[in-house]
Design a protein around this motif. Structure first.
Motif, PDB file in Angstrom:
ATOM      1  N   ILE A  56     -11.436  52.809 -28.919  1.00  0.00           N
ATOM      2  CA  ILE A  56     -11.403  51.349 -28.931  1.00  0.00           C
ATOM      3  C   ILE A  56     -10.171  50.898 -28.146  1.00  0.00           C
ATOM      4  N   SER A  57     -10.312  49.865 -27.341  1.00  0.00           N
ATOM      5  CA  SER A  57      -9.139  49.258 -26.701  1.00  0.00           C
ATOM      6  C   SER A  57      -9.087  47.786 -27.094  1.00  0.00           C
ATOM      7  N   LEU A  58      -7.873  47.334 -27.416  1.00  0.00           N
ATOM      8  CA  LEU A  58      -7.677  45.959 -27.863  1.00  0.00           C
ATOM      9  C   LEU A  58      -6.211  45.611 -27.724  1.00  0.00           C
ATOM     10  N   SER A  59      -5.919  44.318 -27.740  1.00  0.00           N
ATOM     11  CA  SER A  59      -4.527  43.892 -27.686  1.00  0.00           C
ATOM     12  C   SER A  59      -3.996  43.705 -29.095  1.00  0.00           C
ATOM     13  N   GLU A 111      -5.851  40.932 -31.144  1.00  0.00           N
ATOM     14  CA  GLU A 111      -7.066  41.295 -31.868  1.00  0.00           C
ATOM     15  C   GLU A 111      -6.721  42.106 -33.121  1.00  0.00           C
ATOM     16  N   ALA A 120     -14.582  43.352 -36.312  1.00  0.00           N
ATOM     17  CA  ALA A 120     -14.415  43.926 -34.984  1.00  0.00           C
ATOM     18  C   ALA A 120     -15.626  43.646 -34.105  1.00  0.00           C
ATOM     19  N   LEU A 170     -15.378  40.268 -32.383  1.00  0.00           N
ATOM     20  CA  LEU A 170     -14.490  40.263 -31.229  1.00  0.00           C
ATOM     21  C   LEU A 170     -15.076  41.070 -30.072  1.00  0.00           C
ATOM     22  N   ALA A 171     -15.813  42.123 -30.392  1.00  0.00           N
ATOM     23  CA  ALA A 171     -16.452  42.903 -29.334  1.00  0.00           C
ATOM     24  C   ALA A 171     -17.517  42.075 -28.622  1.00  0.00           C
ATOM     25  N   ARG A 196     -13.560  40.770 -26.392  1.00  0.00           N
ATOM     26  CA  ARG A 196     -12.128  40.928 -26.631  1.00  0.00           C
ATOM     27  C   ARG A 196     -11.761  42.322 -27.133  1.00  0.00           C
ATOM     28  N   ILE A 197     -12.758  43.158 -27.411  1.00  0.00           N
ATOM     29  CA  ILE A 197     -12.539  44.548 -27.793  1.00  0.00           C
ATOM     30  C   ILE A 197     -13.402  45.426 -26.905  1.00  0.00           C
ATOM     31  N   GLU A 210     -15.237  49.011 -26.368  1.00  0.00           N
ATOM     32  CA  GLU A 210     -15.726  50.199 -27.080  1.00  0.00           C
ATOM     33  C   GLU A 210     -15.962  51.312 -26.073  1.00  0.00           C
ATOM     34  N   VAL A 223     -16.909  50.618 -32.694  1.00  0.00           N
ATOM     35  CA  VAL A 223     -16.748  49.286 -33.277  1.00  0.00           C
ATOM     36  C   VAL A 223     -17.350  49.240 -34.676  1.00  0.00           C
TER      37      VAL A 223
END
Length: 430
Positions: A377-380, A383, A394, A397-398, A402-403, A405, A411
């Motif tokens: 998972i990549s996120l700031s 999030e 999650a 946001l995905a 904003r996320i 996968e 997710v």
């Protein structure tokens, strides 16, 4: 132009306070209706504080739990903010320190110079040095604080019910008792009740000193909504297990006559919950009940014969969270399921958070450590702040982009890990 960011000394407190909107008479809240307000009239305009009021503010500001920082431009304070020391309840019941950002402003003549970013950086550094791995705030405007890593984590509803529509699905016999009490009794009830509530409610905040002092003395709010009335519920042994604060304002507008406004409501048991709402929704000589600051998963709707009777009129983000230490934050809470994920976190303000982290989570707790593997998972950090208490999914946001996968099912697993028993909620702010 010489800029200096540093803590405010006691001798500079008065100058710092004069920068703040509620002191200098400038707006301090966006003009949109808020879910914390049960009234219908516009919130009254700000007026500059008198010297006597400033004396009071200065005394209150010189407390150990209030930590102001300011931006000095050529030796004069042009902006400032402060941290208040509170606690927040996490999933699993642990109560941890939270640096509460409050009393924030930059004078209009000094905007667009990066002063707030410098102030915020200094305050977040101060929080981390004091062991506060979370910071939080209630945003006066929705576009400001995301740039500093804050994001909405809890939400509030404002709803209303017409008295004639408020029939309960089933009759119930209350084993306890209801009592209308005066402000002095309420001032003793609320601190004890709130401590019991925040021990079990994720997202709840510890109160600032003096939170309920005003209940004993009474007084009218600035919007003219009338005096406070206090209702308490006692269990069969006589202990208070619920309370409500409500008002019955007079209005020259026939549409607003007979409105009962519920400003605060807490119940520890189902019996107390049903008994309190049972009376508030059937109070003599009223037409409508308006309740503010309500959790988004309010169960009252499902107790009514007509679920449409409860009409949602406003919703608003409440507590915004900022993760200051990813490892400590993820290890401090418990999780609804067991599983492992590699999270790639970006954070341009607190660089020590940026990178890949391995989360091994379970209902008993978690470990978090730097990872070399590819991210699931990549996120700031924004999030992560919204997800942290379980108030945002999650998958939401995905779907919003904003996320990211990078492993199928990542997710869904994150959703399962963070799923709360109840939506996080905080009735107390700072």
């Amino acid at each position: 132009m010489a800029i200096e960011i540093r803590p405010v000394t006691p001798a500079e407190t008065r100058e710092y306070l004069r920068v703040l909107p509620y002191v200098n008479g400038l707006p301090q809240e966006e003009p949109e209706p808020s879910a914390w307000y049960a009234g219908h009239a516009a919130w009254p305009p700000q007026v500059p504080a008198t010297e006597e009021m400033l004396d009071q503010y200065v005394e209150e500001a010189q407390s150990d739990w209030f930590r102001p920082q300011a931006a000095f431009v050529d030796g004069k304070i042009a902006g400032g903010s402060a941290i208040v020391s509170v606690q927040v309840t996490l999933p699993g019941g642990r109560q941890v320190p939270l640096g509460g950002v409050t009393s924030t402003a930059v004078l209009p003549t000094y905007r667009r110079r990066g002063l707030l970013r410098k102030i915020m950086t200094a305050m977040l550094d101060d929080c981390r040095q004091r062991g506060e791995f979370l910071a939080g705030l209630s945003a006066s405007e929705g576009t400001i604080y995301g740039r500093y890593g804050f994001a909405p984590a809890t939400f509030q509803h404002r709803w209303e019910v017409r008295r004639t529509d408020a029939d309960f699905r089933a009759a119930f016999a209350d084993p306890g008792s209801l009592e209308l009490v005066d402000g002095s009794v309420a001032a003793g009830v609320w601190p004890v009740l709130h401590e019991q509530v925040r021990a079990v409610r994720v997202g709840e905040i510890s109160p600032l000193p003096g939170k309920w002092d005003g209940l004993a003395t009474g007084g009218l709010p600035p919007d003219g909504s009338g005096p406070a009335h206090h209702l308490v519920h006692r269990d069969p042994s006589g202990d208070v297990d619920g309370a409500a604060l409500f008002r019955l304002p007079w209005s020259p507008d026939p549409e607003q006559v007979g409105v009962l406004q519920v400003e605060a409501f807490e119940a520890l048991t189902l019996d107390a919950y049903r008994a309190l709402w049972g009376l508030l929704l059937d109070f003599d000589l009223t037409k409508r009940v308006v309740a503010a600051r309500r959790p988004v998963d309010e169960p009252l709707r499902w107790m009514l014969t007509n679920p449409r009777a409860l009409k949602l009129t406003r919703t608003r983000d409440n507590l915004w969270l900022r993760i200051l230490d990813v490892r400590e934050a993820l290890e401090a809470r418990t999780y609804a399921a067991s599983g492992s994920l590699i999270l790639d976190v970006s954070d341009d303000l607190c660089g020590w958070n940026a990178g890949r982290w391995r989360l091994d989570a379970s209902p008993e707790g978690a470990t978090c450590s730097p990872a070399e593997e590819s991210a699931d998972i990549s996120l700031s950090v924004n999030e992560l702040g919204s997800l942290y208490l379980g108030g945002v999914r999650a998958s939401e946001l995905a779907h919003a982009g904003r996320i990211g996968e990078h492993r199928t099912g990542g997710v869904a697993l994150l959703d399962a890990l963070l799923r709360p028993d109840r939506a996080p909620h905080n009735a107390v702010g700072f």
